[in-house]
Each structure stands twice: as structure tokens, then as C-alpha cells.
Design a protein around this motif. Structure first.
Motif, mmCIF file in Angstrom:
data_model
loop_
_atom_site.group_PDB
_atom_site.id
_atom_site.type_symbol
_atom_site.label_atom_id
_atom_site.label_comp_id
_atom_site.label_asym_id
_atom_site.label_seq_id
_atom_site.Cartn_x
_atom_site.Cartn_y
_atom_site.Cartn_z
ATOM 1 N N ASN B 81 0.783 -1.251 0.000
ATOM 2 C CA ASN B 81 0.000 0.000 0.000
ATOM 3 C C ASN B 81 0.815 1.302 0.000
ATOM 4 N N GLY B 82 2.108 1.192 0.187
ATOM 5 C CA GLY B 82 2.876 2.444 0.363
ATOM 6 C C GLY B 82 3.877 2.700 -0.736
ATOM 7 N N THR B 83 3.591 2.173 -1.956
ATOM 8 C CA THR B 83 4.616 2.252 -3.003
ATOM 9 C C THR B 83 4.319 3.340 -4.025
ATOM 10 N N ASP B 84 3.814 4.479 -3.516
ATOM 11 C CA ASP B 84 3.359 5.561 -4.393
ATOM 12 C C ASP B 84 4.454 6.555 -4.766
ATOM 13 N N SER B 85 5.683 6.339 -4.349
ATOM 14 C CA SER B 85 6.752 7.281 -4.720
ATOM 15 C C SER B 85 7.907 6.518 -5.348
ATOM 16 N N LEU B 86 8.807 7.272 -5.970
ATOM 17 C CA LEU B 86 9.915 6.670 -6.700
ATOM 18 C C LEU B 86 10.758 5.749 -5.817
ATOM 19 N N GLY B 87 11.092 6.233 -4.603
ATOM 20 C CA GLY B 87 11.910 5.428 -3.693
ATOM 21 C C GLY B 87 11.140 4.222 -3.176
ATOM 22 N N ARG B 88 9.937 4.487 -2.663
ATOM 23 C CA ARG B 88 9.146 3.415 -2.029
ATOM 24 C C ARG B 88 8.680 2.360 -3.023
ATOM 25 N N SER B 89 8.582 2.717 -4.311
ATOM 26 C CA SER B 89 8.095 1.742 -5.292
ATOM 27 C C SER B 89 8.999 0.512 -5.340
ATOM 28 N N GLN B 90 10.257 0.695 -4.918
ATOM 29 C CA GLN B 90 11.184 -0.455 -4.889
ATOM 30 C C GLN B 90 10.813 -1.468 -3.816
ATOM 31 N N LEU B 91 9.927 -1.067 -2.911
ATOM 32 C CA LEU B 91 9.528 -1.965 -1.823
ATOM 33 C C LEU B 91 8.320 -2.824 -2.195
ATOM 34 N N ALA B 92 7.809 -2.625 -3.404
ATOM 35 C CA ALA B 92 6.623 -3.386 -3.837
ATOM 36 C C ALA B 92 6.884 -4.885 -3.688
ATOM 37 N N GLY B 93 5.972 -5.550 -3.013
ATOM 38 C CA GLY B 93 6.094 -7.000 -2.838
ATOM 39 C C GLY B 93 7.003 -7.416 -1.697
ATOM 40 N N LYS B 94 7.700 -6.436 -1.088
ATOM 41 C CA LYS B 94 8.584 -6.775 0.035
ATOM 42 C C LYS B 94 7.767 -6.954 1.313
ATOM 43 N N LYS B 95 8.313 -7.723 2.235
ATOM 44 C CA LYS B 95 7.614 -8.008 3.496
ATOM 45 C C LYS B 95 8.012 -6.970 4.532
ATOM 46 N N LEU B 96 7.302 -5.860 4.483
ATOM 47 C CA LEU B 96 7.601 -4.753 5.393
ATOM 48 C C LEU B 96 6.281 -4.206 5.934
ATOM 49 N N TRP B 97 6.129 -4.268 7.258
ATOM 50 C CA TRP B 97 4.900 -3.786 7.880
ATOM 51 C C TRP B 97 5.193 -2.650 8.846
ATOM 52 N N LEU B 98 4.328 -1.658 8.770
ATOM 53 C CA LEU B 98 4.456 -0.526 9.701
ATOM 54 C C LEU B 98 3.337 -0.607 10.736
ATOM 55 N N PHE B 99 3.665 -0.335 11.986
ATOM 56 C CA PHE B 99 2.680 -0.271 13.068
ATOM 57 C C PHE B 99 2.672 1.149 13.606
ATOM 58 N N PRO B 100 1.750 1.973 13.061
ATOM 59 C CA PRO B 100 1.803 3.407 13.365
ATOM 60 C C PRO B 100 1.130 3.774 14.689
ATOM 61 N N SER B 101 1.572 4.894 15.238
ATOM 62 C CA SER B 101 0.876 5.510 16.371
ATOM 63 C C SER B 101 -0.125 6.504 15.814
ATOM 64 N N SER B 102 -1.182 6.754 16.597
ATOM 65 C CA SER B 102 -2.219 7.672 16.128
ATOM 66 C C SER B 102 -1.684 9.096 16.047
ATOM 67 N N ILE B 103 -2.119 9.795 14.988
ATOM 68 C CA ILE B 103 -1.714 11.195 14.883
ATOM 69 C C ILE B 103 -2.864 12.121 15.262
ATOM 70 N N LYS B 104 -3.953 11.529 15.765
ATOM 71 C CA LYS B 104 -5.081 12.360 16.204
ATOM 72 C C LYS B 104 -4.760 12.965 17.571
ATOM 73 N N GLY B 105 -4.964 14.255 17.677
ATOM 74 C CA GLY B 105 -4.673 14.972 18.916
ATOM 75 C C GLY B 105 -5.381 14.355 20.116
ATOM 76 N N ARG B 106 -6.619 13.918 19.908
ATOM 77 C CA ARG B 106 -7.418 13.333 20.995
ATOM 78 C C ARG B 106 -6.741 12.066 21.544
ATOM 79 N N ASP B 107 -6.299 11.213 20.627
ATOM 80 C CA ASP B 107 -5.648 9.962 21.038
ATOM 81 C C ASP B 107 -4.335 10.226 21.776
#
Lengths: 250, 260
Positions: B81-107
Motif C-alpha cells: 500500500n505504500g509504493t506511491d513514490s519513486l523510492g518506495r516503489s522499490q519496496l513493492a512485494g517486500k515483506k515490510l509492515w508498519l505499526f503506526p501511532s495515532s496522529i489524532k490529537g485526541r488519542d
């Protein structure tokens, strides 16, 4: 013997820029006015500021051209050897000596008095023309060197040292004789430019040496504050167990 | 069994998130199974580097910590899902998962107010390692030495400390090194980032740093306007692989990969 001496004198005269273009008969006349002189090592030929009315050509040995710096200590401007001339300006102007001359070794000299030269020029206007032509040609050469120095000065002021790399510049590093004062100046200028560039490059490369400074007392105090809590003791215990568990799985 | 790699700096602004994201990407490029957890709950930021924005962001670490979902639900697959840029497109099909923290002020304010169970975070991380069969789990920590950071350090197989060449960072890093040793972290690596190019004698700096902390300095990375300009848009080392910074970063990745 006399003839040998005259021949030798003519040979010496032919090597000087002032007289090299003169015909044989004129050189022969001129050679009769030459006074042969000798200097011992360290002997002074003349001092800066002396009244001067003679030109000296070096037959053998070496002399140094000296002046004084602002603090009164002797500064050597140049060294001259066989075939080169000193004091030639005094032949035409009445100004005092612009620098002193001291023998570096035992030296033989050919002295030509101003009177003798002026007498010759009186009799032979064609010779005057040849002498003037010699001086003029040298001035023209000097002008070229001076123009070069101006061009280089402007480039240096802008930080452009590319002229040093240009192959044609190499010739200016060759030894320039006393005869070629302008060329000598350009040669010194060229060396200066190289040194200035080398210093600039060295400055650019000078790097900062960081000295890592740690306040050990503060380090110890902060560590103790962080590790004195129950949370930390518990964490340390848990981490230990976790590592052991994972070690077992391996 | 995979390795947990915590990336930490004593003060903020060392380029920690940028370094973490690029390191994780470099390791994933070598066909390793890689996770990246943003435990900088107070000031999350690494998601942007993986092409994740507020609209795309689903479940977060905050949801997991509050018991609203499982840790697996938080995973954002960068390779899919994150291969929308020139650099990141090289990660297509790679096994890389991100576990993000919330960016909502409330959280963010909720978690700052109520805190959370550090043990639950630990359980989640262990679960991830197991269920996704990760080779490497990179933890982007909060600067300083608060409880969740101490936990990240405590459970690390590798701790990478990032510092800038200044005395405040040297001092703070010294305390962190002492903590890491006290918590028996088996592998300690150092990285100097944001070094003004040509300003220091790199050999001398490396010798001093290694002598002071007794750990290997993996690289000295230059301070660079192009990185600052690019940082939040793409993974720099993928987009500009020949850049001095990218080359230095790859040596850090090699150092991480060579830990047995």
C-alpha cells in the motif's frame, strides 16, 4: 697577452644585453675603456645610496645584490654570476645606487665608466641607436611581463588560481637572470601565487577536532535517578526472563 | 528467532525516524521480513516516510493499547500500500509492515493523560515477532528515557544510538549507554548523524566515540539540505542510492545485519 685580454673583454661585452648587438669594431674600441677589477669574498663593490657612474660586468665569480629591510637587516634581492651586469642604470642617469653589491666569492669584474661610453656615443651616433634599440627591446619585454602580472593579480583577487595550471605558466618558474628583472618579478609572483593557493587549500582542509566532554558526576547521578525506581528493578527482572525465554527457543 | 532493533537518541532532532525508516527499508530490500513500530506515541512521525497519511491510517498502536483491537490489526503493509513514490516503489512485494501511532490529537492527549500498560506493549511486540515471523522488528522510540523507551531498550537485541557531534548529545548518550549495559542489551551500535561535511576529522571522531562508549560507530552521516528537503516525502536512501548519506546508511544496515 694584451690581445688575449682584449679578445676576452670583447667576449664578455658580447654577453651583455647593452652591447650584444654592437659590431666587432665598436666592441674593440669599447674594450679599450674597460678597467679590470678584482674583489675578494665579502668585499663590498658599492653600497646602496652611493653615487654611481660605472657599469660592472662579471667575468668570473658571484655577487649578491643587497638592500636593507625596514629594521635595518640585510636582505638579498638576487645573486649574479659570469656574464651578468650590475649598475647599468647609472650609465644613463645620475641617480644614486638603488642597491648594494657584495662579493660572494672571489670575483673578476669589467668596469665601464660613464664618460667612456658617452664619448663613444658622441663619435658614433649609429652605436647610440643600437644601444637604444637594446634598451627598448628589453622595455617591451618587461611590459609584457608586467601586463601578465596585472592579469594574474586580478585573477588572484577573485580567487581564481587557474593560471597556475595553464602549461604556458610553467616557463615563468625557470630561473630568471638579473638581466631580466621583469621576468624575475613575474617568476616571484608566480611562486607567490602557488604558495597563496597552497595555504588557502590547507585552510579549507583544516578540520575541527572535537573533544568529547562528559560530566562524569552528572552521568552517574542521572543513571542512579533512572535506575532507583521500582519500575526499573521490575523491568530489569522482566527483561532478563524474556531474554532467557527467547534464548531457550533458539 | 528474529531480532528487535531499537533506534534511540537522547535528544530529539537527530534524524531518528528518518534513519529508522531507511534502515528498515534497506533490510526489507534484502528480502528480510521486517516490522517497524512507532512507539513515539507523544510525537509520531515515521508513518509519513512510508506513504501513510491520516486518511489511509486505520488501526493504530493506541487502539491496541486501549484494548480496541489486536496488534495484528494495526499492521500497514508498505509493500502493498505504500509504493506511491519513486523510492518506495522499490519496496513493492517486500515483506515490510508498519505499526503506526495515532496522529489524532485526541488519542495523543488521552495516552499522555492516562498512560498505558508497558507490559501490554511488550506482549504486542512479542506477538508480532512470532505471528509475522519477523526477521527484524525496528522500534522508533521517543527521545529521552521514559518508561516505554526503557522498555524498548530492555527488550532489544540490538540498540542503535543516534547522536549528533555535540557535547549535549555526547553527555545524554553516555547515560543511555550505561542504562543499556545495566539492562544487558547484547548489541550496542552507534551512529553519528548530521555531521557538517568536512568540519571534523572523521577518523579522530570515530576513535573518540568508540573509546568513550566502548561500542562500534557504524557510520558518520552528513548533514545535508537535500535530505532535509526530501525527508517527509520519500525514503531518501532508495530514491538517491548513490548519495553519500545513503551509502553511509547502507553500512549501518550491514552492521545490523551482521549481528549474529
Amino acid at each position: 697577452m694584451v690581445n688575449d685580454m682584449t679578445d676576452d673583454t670583447i667576449l664578455q661585452l658580447r654577453k651583455t644585453f647593452l652591447f650584444s648587438g654592437l659590431p666587432e669594431d665598436v666592441l674593440s674600441v669599447l674594450s679599450k675603456s674597460i678597467v679590470h677589477r678584482r674583489l675578494s669574498k665579502d668585499e663590498i663593490l658599492f653600497r646602496k645610496g652611493d653615487a654611481g657612474d660605472s657599469l660592472f660586468m662579471i667575468g668570473s665569480g658571484w655577487v649578491k645584490i643587497v638592500t636593507e629591510d625596514g629594521l635595518g637587516s640585510q636582505l638579498t634581492l638576487n645573486q649574479c654570476g659570469p656574464g651578468e651586469a650590475v649598475g647599468e642604470m647609472s650609465l644613463f642617469d645620475q641617480a644614486p645606487r638603488s642597491a648594494g653589491v657584495v662579493a660572494l666569492s672571489d670575483v673578476t669584474l669589467l668596469e665601464l665608466k660613464q664618460d667612456a661610453l658617452l664619448k663613444l656615443l658622441d663619435q658614433r651616433p649609429d652605436v647610440a641607436l643600437l644601444v637604444i634599440r637594446g634598451i627598448s627591446s628589453r622595455l617591451r619585454g618587461s611590459t609584457t611581463y608586467i601586463e601578465k602580472a596585472i592579469e594574474w593579480s586580478k585573477k588572484m583577487a577573485e580567487g581564481d588560481f587557474s593560471f597556475i595550471e595553464q602549461s604556458s605558466s610553467g616557463e615563468f618558474l625557470e630561473h630568471a637572470t638579473q638581466e631580466d628583472r621583469a621576468k624575475q618579478f613575474l617568476s616571484e609572483f608566480f611562486k607567490m601565487a602557488r604558495n597563496v593557493r597552497a595555504r588557502e587549500e590547507k585552510l579549507k582542509q583544516q578540520v575541527e577536532k572535537l573533544t568529547l566532554q562528559i560530566d562524569e558526576a552528572r552521568r552517574k547521578q542521572e543513571f542512579e535517578e533512572l535506575t532507583s525506581s521500582d519500575f526499573y528493578a521490575n523491568l530489569k527482572e522482566q527483561a532478563k526472563k524474556l531474554r532467557e525465554q527467547r534464548q531457550d527457543k533458539k | 528467532m528474529g531480532k528487535i532493533v531499537s533506534i534511540h537518541s537522547f535528544r530529539g532532532g537527530t534524524g531518528k525516524s528518518n534513519t529508522t525508516a531507511n534502515l528498515a527499508a534497506q533490510v526489507a530490500l534484502r528480502d528480510k521480513r521486517v516490522g517497524v513500530v512507532d512507539t513515539d506515541i507523544q510525537s509520531p512521525g515515521i508513518h509519513v516516510l512510508f506513504g501513510l497519511d491520516e486518511q489511509k491510517m486505520g488501526r493504530t498502536i493506541n487502539d491496541y493499547l486501549h484494548g480496541k483491537c489486536s496488534i495484528g490489526d494495526v499492521a500497514f503493509s508498505v509493500g502493498e500500500n505504500g509504493t506511491d513514490s519513486l523510492g518506495r516503489s522499490q519496496l513493492a512485494g517486500k515483506k515490510l509492515w508498519l505499526f503506526p501511532s495515532s496522529i489524532k490529537g485526541r488519542d495523543i492527549s488521552q495516552i499522555l493523560r492516562e498512560g498505558y500498560d508497558v507490559n501490554k506493549l511488550n506482549e504486542g511486540l512479542q506477538t508480532l515477532m512470532r505471528e509475522l515471523e519477523l526477521d527484524y522488528l525496528f522500534i522508533d522510540t521517543h527521545p529521552g528515557l521514559n518508561e516505554e523507551t526503557l522498555l524498548s531498550i530492555a527488550i532489544s537485541d540490538i540498540l542503535l544510538l543516534i547522536l549528533r557531534p555535540d557535547n549535549q548529545d555526547f553527555q545524554g548518550t553516555a547515560v543511555t549507554v550505561d542504562i543499556a549495559r545495566s539492562l544487558d542489551v547484547p548489541n550496542l551500535l552507534l551512529l553519528v548523524n548530521k555531521a557538517v561535511p568536512g568540519k571534523y576529522d572523521y577518523e579522530d571522531l570515530k576513535a573518540q566515540v568508540e573509546n568513550l562508549y566502548g561500542a562500534p560507530l557504524t557510520s558518520i552521516l552528513p548533514l545535508n539540505f537535500e535530505i532535509a528537503d526530501n525527508a517527509s516525502k520519500d525514503l531518501f536512501s532508495l530514491r538517491f542510492p548513490d548519495h553519500e548519506w545513503s551509502q553511509g546508511l547502507r553500512s549501518v544496515a550491514e552492521a545490523v545485519l551482521s549481528v549474529k
